[in-house]
Design a protein around this motif. Structure first.
Motif, PDB file in Angstrom:
ATOM      1  N   GLY C 362       0.958  -1.462   0.363  1.00 23.57           N
ATOM      2  CA  GLY C 362      -0.250   0.154   0.295  1.00 23.57           C
ATOM      3  C   GLY C 362       0.937   0.875  -0.013  1.00 23.57           C
ATOM      4  N   PHE C 363       1.809   1.366   0.358  1.00 20.17           N
ATOM      5  CA  PHE C 363       3.148   2.064   0.447  1.00 20.17           C
ATOM      6  C   PHE C 363       3.657   2.026  -0.485  1.00 20.17           C
ATOM      7  N   ASP C 364       4.313   2.855  -1.570  1.00 18.49           N
ATOM      8  CA  ASP C 364       5.260   2.465  -2.330  1.00 18.49           C
ATOM      9  C   ASP C 364       6.292   2.510  -2.274  1.00 18.49           C
ATOM     10  N   ASP C 365       6.931   3.718  -1.208  1.00 19.88           N
ATOM     11  CA  ASP C 365       8.402   3.367  -0.697  1.00 19.88           C
ATOM     12  C   ASP C 365       8.992   3.324   0.219  1.00 19.88           C
ATOM     13  N   TRP C 366       7.835   2.371   0.486  1.00 18.24           N
ATOM     14  CA  TRP C 366       8.119   1.180   1.720  1.00 18.24           C
ATOM     15  C   TRP C 366       8.938  -0.130   1.175  1.00 18.24           C
ATOM     16  N   GLU C 367       7.867  -0.401  -0.260  1.00 15.09           N
ATOM     17  CA  GLU C 367       8.913  -1.366  -0.830  1.00 15.09           C
ATOM     18  C   GLU C 367      10.124  -1.135  -1.495  1.00 15.09           C
ATOM     19  N   ASP C 368      10.173   0.593  -1.739  1.00 15.20           N
ATOM     20  CA  ASP C 368      11.457   0.579  -1.827  1.00 15.20           C
ATOM     21  C   ASP C 368      12.555   0.681  -0.792  1.00 15.20           C
ATOM     22  N   ASP C 369      11.890   1.323   0.543  1.00 15.27           N
ATOM     23  CA  ASP C 369      13.343   1.144   1.436  1.00 15.27           C
ATOM     24  C   ASP C 369      13.525  -0.291   1.559  1.00 15.27           C
ATOM     25  N   ALA C 370      12.653  -0.960   1.282  1.00 13.67           N
ATOM     26  CA  ALA C 370      12.748  -2.205   1.925  1.00 13.67           C
ATOM     27  C   ALA C 370      13.829  -3.010   1.252  1.00 13.67           C
ATOM     28  N   VAL C 371      13.519  -3.067  -0.069  1.00 11.99           N
ATOM     29  CA  VAL C 371      14.707  -3.173  -1.419  1.00 11.99           C
ATOM     30  C   VAL C 371      15.900  -2.703  -0.692  1.00 11.99           C
ATOM     31  N   LEU C 372      15.979  -1.996  -0.506  1.00 12.21           N
ATOM     32  CA  LEU C 372      17.540  -0.880  -0.333  1.00 12.21           C
ATOM     33  C   LEU C 372      17.965  -1.131   0.673  1.00 12.21           C
ATOM     34  N   ILE C 373      17.347  -1.528   1.595  1.00 13.80           N
ATOM     35  CA  ILE C 373      17.348  -1.969   2.976  1.00 13.80           C
ATOM     36  C   ILE C 373      18.423  -3.625   2.708  1.00 13.80           C
ATOM     37  N   GLN C 374      17.664  -4.054   2.288  1.00  9.13           N
ATOM     38  CA  GLN C 374      17.817  -5.655   1.940  1.00  9.13           C
ATOM     39  C   GLN C 374      19.001  -5.595   1.238  1.00  9.13           C
ATOM     40  N   ALA C 375      19.295  -4.909   0.115  1.00  9.70           N
ATOM     41  CA  ALA C 375      20.195  -4.750  -0.420  1.00  9.70           C
ATOM     42  C   ALA C 375      21.877  -4.329   0.269  1.00  9.70           C
ATOM     43  N   GLU C 376      21.691  -3.518   0.780  1.00  9.48           N
ATOM     44  CA  GLU C 376      22.734  -2.874   1.612  1.00  9.48           C
ATOM     45  C   GLU C 376      22.932  -4.352   3.789  1.00  9.48           C
ATOM     46  N   LEU C 377      21.710  -4.356   3.797  1.00 11.33           N
ATOM     47  CA  LEU C 377      22.506  -5.300   4.986  1.00 11.33           C
ATOM     48  C   LEU C 377      23.148  -6.858   4.033  1.00 11.33           C
ATOM     49  N   ALA C 378      22.707  -7.061   2.547  1.00 10.20           N
ATOM     50  CA  ALA C 378      23.583  -8.177   2.540  1.00 10.20           C
ATOM     51  C   ALA C 378      24.763  -7.561   2.542  1.00 10.20           C
ATOM     52  N   LYS C 379      25.099  -6.674   2.180  1.00  7.49           N
ATOM     53  CA  LYS C 379      27.119  -6.557   2.743  1.00  7.49           C
ATOM     54  C   LYS C 379      27.337  -6.841   3.600  1.00  7.49           C
ATOM     55  N   ILE C 380      26.371  -6.977   4.853  1.00  6.85           N
ATOM     56  CA  ILE C 380      26.735  -7.243   5.966  1.00  6.85           C
ATOM     57  C   ILE C 380      26.802  -8.828   6.874  1.00  6.85           C
ATOM     58  N   GLY C 381      26.520  -9.586   5.370  1.00  4.67           N
ATOM     59  CA  GLY C 381      26.275 -10.980   5.636  1.00  4.67           C
ATOM     60  C   GLY C 381      25.093 -11.402   6.047  1.00  4.67           C
ATOM     61  N   VAL C 382      24.041  -9.891   6.595  1.00  2.60           N
ATOM     62  CA  VAL C 382      22.454 -10.245   6.719  1.00  2.60           C
ATOM     63  C   VAL C 382      22.139 -10.351   5.708  1.00  2.60           C
ATOM     64  N   THR C 383      20.428 -11.263   5.657  1.00  8.00           N
ATOM     65  CA  THR C 383      20.236 -11.310   4.510  1.00  8.00           C
ATOM     66  C   THR C 383      18.405 -11.631   5.092  1.00  8.00           C
ATOM     67  N   MET C 384      18.163 -10.642   4.284  1.00  8.82           N
ATOM     68  CA  MET C 384      16.466 -10.343   4.994  1.00  8.82           C
ATOM     69  C   MET C 384      15.814 -10.999   3.901  1.00  8.82           C
ATOM     70  N   ASN C 385      15.009 -11.853   4.539  1.00  2.92           N
ATOM     71  CA  ASN C 385      13.734 -12.398   3.395  1.00  2.92           C
ATOM     72  C   ASN C 385      12.810 -11.279   3.078  1.00  2.92           C
ATOM     73  N   ILE C 386      12.162 -10.819   2.497  1.00  2.00           N
ATOM     74  CA  ILE C 386      10.953  -9.837   1.740  1.00  2.00           C
ATOM     75  C   ILE C 386      10.036 -11.077   2.176  1.00  2.00           C
ATOM     76  N   ASN C 387       8.892 -10.316   2.679  1.00  2.00           N
ATOM     77  CA  ASN C 387       7.509 -11.125   2.469  1.00  2.00           C
ATOM     78  C   ASN C 387       6.922 -10.061   2.811  1.00  2.00           C
ATOM     79  N   LYS C 388       5.961 -10.241   1.731  1.00  2.00           N
ATOM     80  CA  LYS C 388       5.210  -9.567   1.377  1.00  2.00           C
ATOM     81  C   LYS C 388       3.469  -9.278   1.427  1.00  2.00           C
ATOM     82  N   LEU C 389       2.996  -8.644   2.454  1.00  2.00           N
ATOM     83  CA  LEU C 389       1.674  -8.902   2.949  1.00  2.00           C
ATOM     84  C   LEU C 389       0.365  -7.797   2.647  1.00  2.00           C
ATOM     85  N   ALA C 390      -0.709  -8.184   1.884  1.00  2.00           N
ATOM     86  CA  ALA C 390      -1.460  -7.352   2.171  1.00  2.00           C
ATOM     87  C   ALA C 390      -1.565  -5.924   3.382  1.00  2.00           C
ATOM     88  N   ARG C 391      -2.275  -5.218   3.589  1.00  2.00           N
ATOM     89  CA  ARG C 391      -2.226  -4.068   4.043  1.00  2.00           C
ATOM     90  C   ARG C 391      -2.935  -4.493   5.442  1.00  2.00           C
TER      91      ARG C 391
END
Ligand SMILES: Nc1ncnc2c1ncn2[C@@H]1O[C@H](COP(=O)(O)OP(=O)(O)OP(=O)(O)O)[C@@H](O)[C@H]1O
Ligand SMILES: Nc1ncnc2c1ncn2[C@@H]1O[C@H](COP(=O)(O)OP(=O)(O)OP(=O)(O)O)[C@@H](O)[C@H]1O
Ligand SMILES: [Mg+2]
Ligand SMILES: [Mg+2]
Lengths: 325, 325, 510, 299, 320
Positions: C362-391
């Protein structure tokens, strides 16, 4: 004698995946005024294609008439403009088909389908045409024609439908009726009715009939002259009595012999061995040679011509021709 | 019909209940404390066992009460009443476009099989079937509104500064014609065009293909040959004898398309801000709002049945075989 | 705008009063169609807007000017239907004097009975009742026709702020009682500046001015709210001049709108915050060091510029920076992957770890944030599995307090740290979904709650914020700007923390 | 309810030379459009298989410094709002879409075909109930039904596949039902019964293989439908999870950018969807033409 | 001679269902009380017009369709009492040859597989013997074994019918129902198949029930003939006797309607009026009475029964 229809050297070809097939190969025949000519032959020998070629109803994209002439009352129909052909078709030459079940349009009333040609060719008004349709139905022996005219094809039995087909064909009083196996799909008791009707109409209307069938019994009862076809060619032509009594071509002879007889005894049937050749792969010599009990070497090499052996009796067999000459 | 309806009701109920998400939370708002949510849940009867919920739903349904939409704050009935005409108008318009474009295209393609026209129409109908609606819609808005400025703002069914025509059927185009409001007519038509075209592409493609192939099939049939044998003009053969028969399968496909169109409307309405039922049901699904989901699926399933019933009736009109059975 | 001549309008409408027709119209693009007109039940932006256009409250917020922009000052409570009020010495009894002669749109007088009725409706409502609780109202009594006394269960420094909310709108008791209980769901019965002419959640809401409004007739001839879900369509509409005003403009389009000389874009810092919550009860987020490591790994600049295009502000406390009592004490985080890795190592997660992250739709920026954070966390070895749910599903899951990590937003209706932290960080806070527990914080909060001195309260809140920031139950993402695009011709726009646009002060130049 | 002729699916195949696989392929290749379809499918399938080796960039590598770049030499299809290479994402998208299509169709096929076959061959009450159920399923708008199912299972690739698969079941069941009903009356089936072959064996050995041709047509066309529906789900936010490169999701994410002129975000995934569906539809049509002798002979 | 098959009062009514609940609104009385017996080694022909119930009779006897009523005794076994498994095993004794040589062979199966199917189903041959057994069968019906790996479409109609016969023979049945086995074939081919069938009968001592609508074929192949009309047998007699002296007016009309391939022979013909009635609503009394040239009042009311006249000549007509 007046020739109503004269077909000469008709060749009809089909384009198929396997190449070009000559389904009808040099057919020549003529139908005289008032007579019934029968065409007999096994399935796939080209009977229907011959009749469709005459009517120019062949599927356009895949078939063509490669050679020949079709003269109707002296004029070559193949040379005519389409419009004129249409003026003849359904008007002076009419046709009925084998399958009365599927040859009627399921969504139009019977009456309308009959009156359609009357309106188109005879320029009758709707009312006149409708009356004519009812009259035609009555003529072909349909009880309560007014009611039937208001019904649809699926409400009628096979025999009734074939009567309707005949009524439809007769509506413009054609000079020639081409009947492509008109009774094959019907029961014998109904077949008898239809054949009677056709004979009767022929007498009252004085038309000629080109009768296509594979039933020699029907031929014997209906026709004046007969043409026997085999693998796209005519192999024998004679008047009906001669043909049945003195058949010349081995195929004709075999055909007659293989019929189980209703009258008389038959212990064992004489059969013609083998099968009709594939039109895409015909023998190089006589087309019947592979199945012919009398075939000699010559028959495998030479192509026999259709020659008149006795007056009015032609045959395409080297052996018979030899014998005569 | 009745068992089917029962099935539809049960499935709808189950489907909506297995949807995760708690409507009470949605209703209470995210800052509401647990007690508020519980209170709402009780008010909504969501604390009861599922089967009791079902029976009460069923009972309500029986009394004609289809529930209350929490995410809009209106009764579902009133929501449907305001939104459904919009969807209906959109859907009807796309069916109309599909019919007006696709059937002639299909006929032309069939009668000129393998011609350039045939190839073009086939390619277009193939492409139509594979362009996603959402992509097409976005492109339409971008090109026709944003760049070219031809289309009106993708915002509703009629220009914002106009009042909708007086409510007669709820279909703006029809209503403005009925009330003689030309300004509203123009505005509602220009608003309708893009979304309707967008929604109809898939249907157009399918109908064109269906028409073509059933036309090809019918043209092969015996009764068409009979019509030709009557000497009728080719146009009469095609448009009188073949077309009516060819329309029967096309009609079936059109009936079956309804479900697709309702689905397509969901996307089209989202993209064009069309105030219909499609956007409403999307929101309901995302908000886990049971009643509208149930009502929508129920209504469209019933409509689907109704439409197919109507299709059957039209069949009857076209095809006497069905009428008399 | 839709510059319509009065003649054309009355031809099209046939109904508008001649006086109204002369005034300019306003069309505003909204995203949602609203769910109710009932002030006690409204809890979404559109419904709130509808309510505020049609109703008045006892008190309202003042306005201050901030760099030329008008911004509501929520601490500055101004009289509205209440002309004046008195507070008892222990701050538990408020006596309001109603402005004489004010009438509802129906013509009925705004009297004490209506006030009592309205507030009691809130108490009984589904949605608003908790605010009634938050306000700590014990009783509401009509002293006489124009005097209302509200007694509180305890002193509450937020009381007047809460009372100014749309929830506490004063409804026309007589009309409601005459029309039945469901009347208010789809009809307005207030004394507000606008009369609701039409509300169709699928398309639009139309207001006509209340020419007899007690504060003076509105300057607008008609207000139309157009409901347009697609954000890009709203931008298009605004850009093309098909609407005069549009809310919820995607940050990425702000620059392009600004380049349109016909438009201005109001982008005000709001108190809506976005945070990355980590469930303190779920491994490995129970470990403070891990949480801090995440805080160091968030690419703040990318979020602010890449996702929000500068239309947001870095968040430095669990409380929004424009909330009185905000403090960034303890905030040390910056984007520093080395520090993050070091902290992970200290926590024993040198090789990183994997966790499930739940993304509400429901919020476009959340998804963008999640993608960027996911990419960044990957750099410190942390894997973030994104699980998307309806509001709806997300909210339900959130309520279970079992989500490992998620992004969520929060806007405190009452712009006060006590209100805010009470929901989110207080141990028993009803929206403390990530199980943050700190006895100290709880104690500080409770203390502040009863502290009447603002400065002392601020100090207590500061301490609490410092502890929270250090313990890092959240990674702070950003504070949203409230972006409203509007035609240059519009004046009088003011930003309110509740994000609701008040139409009454607006005017449009011809 | 209408159960009128499902003639779209073609009639039971007449005994024709097309039954041998060799001729089938040759015939398909002779049909120019079908050949084009085959080529498109091959391209996308190969792409899907070797995407990791041919993609010039990591499709998930965000590079905010290079976001929203127009197509250029280094980014053929441009970059998206995270600076990810759209060309690479489109290539990877093929994996998702084709895989989704395959699984969804497999679900529809494996459930629908036995249901339809059993319902038709054994008939009776169970058969009626099964087919009524299929009718009911069919009467729901397919996209809405798949939305509801996907939402129920929870958004994600798997649930999208399941949802699209379930929605496709009735089509297969009905087709198989129709086929079985007509094949059941065939004399060769009766001959096997006269021999004493068990019903289940007849169903599996005679009916299924003879119904396979139209089922394959349906499966091919169903692939197109599945890809489309799955991408619609993604578009509506019920499909894959971010940041997975799925075409529908890419369009959904990119749609905001059309108005600012960044058309490449949606255009290329859109073309991906369109061409892959086109491929399957062309092949399906060609299949049908080849299998339907009436259309083939062009009579 | 002993009867291998006895059928008593066999009935098959197809329900006509209408509406959503598929309520039965009537029945097609396709076969309505047939009693006949077939002697070991003989050929009993069943003739009649299209739709009179010939195929239904044949199929009901083999229980390929469930009879509605009646008794079927085959070699002393009550066929109707067999359960599914017993029936399956029982099928080795009774086989069927079908009318349409195009539809009776699975187009996707090779001849080898088609002929193996009965052998495998009943484990009638060891796996190693399968090949030789198939070869043998093909030779028996006059096909060359090298054609075993071809598909049906590669054969002509006559050859296909031979394959169908070979399949029926595979299990060494005692009794074969031949449902119009030659009516789809051209005369020249028809003769080949008829001869083959006759040879096989002699060779294996088979009993045939030969269904046909072609009287000349029937006359050739059968020992006895049953004439059916609208679901009933109207006349049953040894072939010679029937053709020499048909008793039932329908049989007479049928015979006279067959066109004779002899242009010289002009015979008087009984042309029946009207069509075969609908088995859904059969006429009262004698079903033939609306078309019968000799119909009496009695025929409209009373249903005649099939009566033995002399030397095995049975007829169902009020005239006798
Ligand atoms: N559409 C077609 N495509 C290819 N070949 C065709 C087609 N129609 C007919 N033929 C060929 O023409 C030959 C003659 O066909 P025709 O229909 O004239 O036979 P017929 O004598 O009427 O047979 P039947 O007694 O079965 O009606 C066939 O053997 C066939 O090979
Ligand atoms: N499955 C069925 N359901 C309903 N009616 C049937 C069914 N099968 C046959 N009939 C009807 O039963 C009657 C007898 O059919 P049957 O097939 O036994 O006739 P037949 O004598 O074999 O005819 P033909 O010579 O055409 O093969 C016909 O009227 C037919 O319509
Ligand atoms: Mg023919
Ligand atoms: Mg039969």
């Amino acid at each position: 004698m007046t020739e109503l229809l004269e077909v000469s050297g008709l060749c009809t070809e089909f384009t198929t995946a396997a190449g070009t097939i000559r389904a009808v190969d040099g057919i020549s025949l003529s139908v005289r005024k008032g007579e019934t000519l029968g065409i007999v032959g096994e399935s796939g020998c080209g009977k229907s294609i011959t009749s469709l070629s005459i009517m120019q109803l062949l599927p356009k994209r895949i078939s063509r008439i490669a050679a020949g002439q079709i003269r109707f009352e002296g004029r070559d129909m193949l040379e005519m403009p389409v419009k004129e052909v249409r003026g003849i078709r359904g008007n002076r030459i009419a046709m009925i088909f084998q399958e009365p079940m599927t040859s009627l349009n399921p969504v139009f009333k019977i009456g309308r389908q009959i009156s359609e040609s009357a309106r188109f060719h005879l320029k009758l008004s709707k009312k006149e045409a409708d009356e004519r349709a009812v009259e035609m139905l009555r003529k072909v022996g349909i009880p309560r024609p007014e009611k039937i005219a208001q019904q649809y094809a699926h409400q009628l039995s096979g025999g009734m439908r074939q009567r309707v087909m005949i009524a439809m064909a007769m509506v413009c009083s054609p000079q020639l009726l081409i009947a492509d196996e008109p009774t094959t799909a019907l029961d014998v008791t109904i077949q008898a009715q239809i054949l009677d009707l056709m004979r009767e109409l022929q007498q009252t209307e004085g038309m000629s009939i080109l009768m296509i069938t594979h039933d020699l019994g029907v031929v014997a009862e209906m026709c004046d002259r007969v043409v026997i076809m085999y693998a796209g060619q005519i192999v024998e032509e004679a008047d009906v009595a001669t043909l049945f009594n003195k058949p010349l071509h081995p195929y004709t002879q075999g055909l007659l012999a293989s019929l189980p007889q209703l009258a008389g005894e038959n212990d064992r049937l004489t059969s013609i061995p083998g099968q009709v050749p594939n039109p895409a792969n015909l023998p190089s010599g006589c087309r019947f040679a592979p199945r012919c009990p009398a075939a000699v070497d010559r028959c495998w090499a030479e192509r026999p011509e259709l020659l008149e052996i006795r007056p009015g009796h032609s045959c395409r067999c080297l052996l018979q021709q030899e014998e005569v000459s | 019909m009745i068992p089917a309806l029962l099935g539809i009701i049960v499935i709808t109920f189950i489907l909506s209940r297995v949807l995760p998400g708690d409507p009470a939370i949605m209703l209470a708002g995210e800052q509401a404390p647990e007690e508020t949510v519980n209170k709402i849940r009780q008010d909504m009867g969501l604390d009861k066992p599922l089967y009791i919920q079902f029976f009460s739903y069923f009972g309500q349904l029986f009394q004609g009460n289809i529930g209350y939409a929490y995410h809009t704050g209106h009764s579902v009935a009133s929501d449907l009443a305001t939104r459904f005409p919009a969807t209906l108008e959109l859907t009807l318009a796309s069916i109309l476009i599909a019919i007006l474009v696709a059937i002639p295209v299909g006929i032309i393609a069939a009668t000129r099989k393998e011609s350039i026209l045939d190839h073009i129409s086939r390619v277009f109908s193939l492409i139509g079937a594979c362009v996603p609606i959402f992509w097409l819609g976005l492109m339409f808005i971008y090109i026709f509104y944003s760049i070219l400025g031809w289309a009106p703002a993708p915002m509703g069914r009629i220009s914002g500064d106009l009042n909708p025509p007086s409510h007669i059927t709820g279909l703006y185009v029809l209503d403005s014609i009925l009330s003689g409001d030309l300004i509203a007519l123009k505005s509602s038509i220009v608003h309708l065009v893009l979304p309707a075209i967008c929604l109809s592409t898939g249907t157009m493609a399918i109908v064109a293909r269906m028409t073509r192939s059933s036309m090809l099939e019918v043209v092969d049939q015996d009764f068409v040959r009979t019509a030709r044998a009557k000497g009728l003009k080719e146009s009469a053969v095609i448009y009188k004898h073949a077309l009516v028969n060819a329309l029967i399968p096309t009609l079936t496909v059109l009936g079956l398309q309804f479900g697709y169109l309702m689905g397509g409307a969901v996307i089209t309405e989202t993209i064009f801000s069309w105030p219909g039922i499609g956007g409403y049901v999307t929101d309901s699904i995302l908000a886990a709002d049971y009643a509208p989901i149930q009502a929508f699926t129920l209504v469209s399933a019933i409509l689907y049945c109704g439409i197919n019933l109507a299709v059957d009736l039209i069949y009857g009109l076209i095809d006497p075989r069905i009428r008399y059975e | 705008a839709n510059p319509q001549t009065p003649a054309a309008t009355s031809a099209a409408e046939g109904t508008a009063a001649p006086a109204a027709a002369a005034k300019p119209f306003l069309t505003v693009a909204y995203s949602e169609g609203g769910t109710t007109l009932d002030p006690a039940e409204a809890n979404d932006l559109t419904s709130d807007t509808l309510v505020l256009a049609a109703y008045d409250q006892l008190v309202t917020y003042g306005i201050k000017s901030d760099n030329g922009a008008n911004i509501a000052n929520t601490e500055d409570i101004k009289p509205m239907l209440a002309e004046s009020w008195e507070v008892s010495g222990d701050n538990t009894v408020y006596t309001f004097k109603l402005k004489p002669g004010v009438k509802f749109q129906s013509g009925n007088p705004v009297d004490a009975a209506a006030v009592v009725y309205s507030l009691e409706r809130v108490a009984k409502s589904s949605s608003g009742s908790f605010l009634y609780g938050m306000a700590a109202i014990k009783t509401v009594t009509a002293k006489d026709d124009s005097t209302v006394e509200i007694a509180l269960t305890n002193a509450n420094h937020n009381f007047l702020q809460i009372l100014a909310m749309y929830t506490f709108s004063i409804v026309d008791k007589k009309t409601v009682e005459a029309e039945g209980p469901d009347y208010l769901k789809t009809n307005a019965a207030g004394s507000g500046p606008f009369t609701l002419e039409k509300w169709d959640p699928a398309t639009e809401a139309v207001f006509t001015p209340n020419e007899d409004y007690w504060q003076g007739a509105p300057k607008l001839g008609k207000v139309t709210m157009k409901f347009t879900k697609e954000a890009s369509n709203r931008v298009l509409l605004l850009n093309k001049g098909d609407v005069d005003m549009a809310i919820e403009i995607p940050p990425k389009d702000v620059d392009s709108l600004k380049s349109n000389s016909n438009l201005t874009v109001a982008s005000n810092a709001s108190n809506r915050i976005l945070y990355f919550a980590m469930n303190n009860k779920v491994k490995p987020f129970g470990n403070e060091k891990v949480r801090q490591a995440i805080n160091y790994a968030i690419p703040y600049d990318e979020l602010l510029t890449g996702v929000m295009y500068g239309q947001a502000k870095q968040m430095k406390s669990s409380v929004a920076s424009n909330t009185p009592g905000f403090s960034d004490a303890g905030y040390v985080y910056e984007h520093n992957l080395d520090k993050a890795k070091a902290l992970l190592k200290e926590a024993g997660y040198e090789k990183g770890f994997t966790f499930d992250f739940t993304l509400g739709s429901g919020f476009d920026d959340w998804e963008d944030d999640a993608v960027l954070i996911q990419a960044e966390l990957a750099k410190i070895g942390v894997t973030m599995n994104i699980n998307k749910l309806a509001r709806a599903q997300f909210l339900e899951q959130q309520k279970t307090k079992n989500l490992t990590a998620y992004i969520s937003k929060w806007t405190s209706f009452v712009n006060d740290p006590g209100y805010h932290l009470g929901f989110l960080m207080y141990g028993k806070g009803s929206s403390n979904y990530n199980n943050y527990q700190n006895a100290e914080v709880d104690k500080l909060w409770e203390q502040a709650n009863t502290e009447t001195d603002a400065a002392k309260r601020a100090e207590l809140y500061k301490q609490a914020q410092e502890i929270i920031t250090t313990e890092a139950p959240w990674a702070y993402l950003y504070e949203y700007n409230r972006i409203v695009g509007m035609s240059n011709k519009i004046s009088g726009y003011a930003f309110y923390p509740d994000e609701v646009i008040r139409f009454y002060p607006l005017s449009v130049q011809e | 309810m209408s159960t009128a002729a499902h003639s779209a699916q073609g009639s039971p195949t007449a005994p024709a030379a097309a039954h041998k696989p060799k001729t089938l392929i040759t015939l398909l290749l002779h049909n120019r459009l079908a050949a084009l379809g085959l080529v498109l499918i091959l391209i996308w399938t190969v792409t899907a298989l070797i995407a990791p080796w041919i993609a010039p960039h990591d499709p998930y590598l965000t590079d905010m410094a290079n976001k929203l770049q127009a197509p250029s030499g280094s980014h053929w299809f441009g970059t998206d709002n995270f600076g990810r290479d759209i060309f690479s994402r489109v290539l990877y998208g093929a994996r998702i879409s084709i895989w989704t299509g395959l699984i969804a169709v497999a679900i529809s096929f494996l459930i629908g075909v036995p249901l339809g076959g059993v319902a038709a061959y054994y008939g009776g009450r169970t058969g009626t109930i099964i087919m009524r159920l299929m009718d009911v399923l069919l009467s729901f708008p397919s996209l809405v039904l798949s939305m509801a199912i996907a939402a129920s299972i929870g958004a994600g690739l798997t649930s999208a596949m399941i949802a699209v698969g379930i929605v496709g079941i009735p089509e297969f069941a009905r087709l198989m039902f129709g086929q079985t009903v007509s094949l059941r009356e065939k004399e060769y089936v009766e001959a096997s019964r006269a021999i004493g072959v068990k019903n289940s064996v007849i169903l599996y050995r005679h009916i299924l293989p003879n119904a396979l041709a139209p089922l394959m047509v349906q499966a091919t066309l169903g692939m197109g439908f599945a890809i489309l529906t799955a991408s619609s789900l993604s578009f509506l936010g019920l499909g894959v999870k971010p940041p997975i490169a799925e075409w529908g999701a890419m369009i959904s994410e990119g749609r905001e950018y059309i108005i600012s002129g960044q058309w490449w975000l949606v255009t290329f995934p859109g073309l991906g969807i369109a061409t892959s569906i086109l491929g399957f539809n062309l092949l399906g049509d060609g299949f049908r033409d080849v299998l339907d002798p009436r259309l083939r002979s062009g009579k | 001679m002993s009867a291998i098959l006895e059928v008593r009062n066999l009935k098959k009514h197809y329900p006509i269902r209408k509406g959503f609940f598929a309520k039965q609104v009537g029945a097609v009385k396709a076969v309505d009380g047939i009693t006949l017996s077939v002697e070991k080694g003989e050929t009993l022909a069943v003739v009649g017009e299209s739709g009179c119930g010939k195929s239904t009779t044949g199929r009901a006897i083999l229980r390929l369709i469930e009879p509605t009523d009646g008794e079927i005794l085959f070699d002393g076994t009550d066929v109707r009492s067999l359960d599914t498994e017993q029936l399956r095993r029982f099928r080795t004794d009774m086989q069927m040859v079908f009318q349409d040589p195009y539809a009776s062979l699975d187009p996707r199966w090779t001849v080898q597989r088609i002929l193996e199917e009965p052998l495998r189903t009943h484990a009638a041959a060891k796996n190693s013997e399968l090949k030789s057994r198939v070869e043998e069968l093909m030779q028996v019906v006059g096909l060359t074994p090298y054609q075993a790996h071809r598909f049906p479409h590669e054969f002509s109609g006559g050859q296909r019918q031979r394959i169908g016969i070979a399949r029926a023979l595979a299990l060494n049945p005692k009794f074969i129902v031949c449902d119009e086995p030659v009516s789809a074939l051209d005369v020249s081919i028809q003769a080949q198949v008829l001869n083959l069938m006759q040879d096989l009968q002699e060779q294996y001592g088979l009993t045939y029930m030969f269904i046909s609508h072609d009287l000349s074929v029937v006359k050739f192949i059968s020992d006895r003939v049953a004439v059916m009309y609208l679901g009933r047998i109207v006349e049953l007699a040894p072939t010679k006797e029937l053709f020499a002296k048909p008793l039932h007016p329908y049989t007479q009309a049928l015979m006279s309607a067959v066109p004779v391939p002899n242009p010289g022979l002009k015979k008087s013909r009984i042309v029946l009026t009207g069509d075969v009635p609908n088995p859904e609503t059969p006429p009262s009394g004698c079903a033939f009475h609306p078309r019968c040239p000799f119909a009496m009042d009695k025929c409209r009311k009373d249903e005649p029964v099939l009566r033995q006249l002399d030397s095995g000549h049975q007829v169902s007509c009020h005239l006798y």
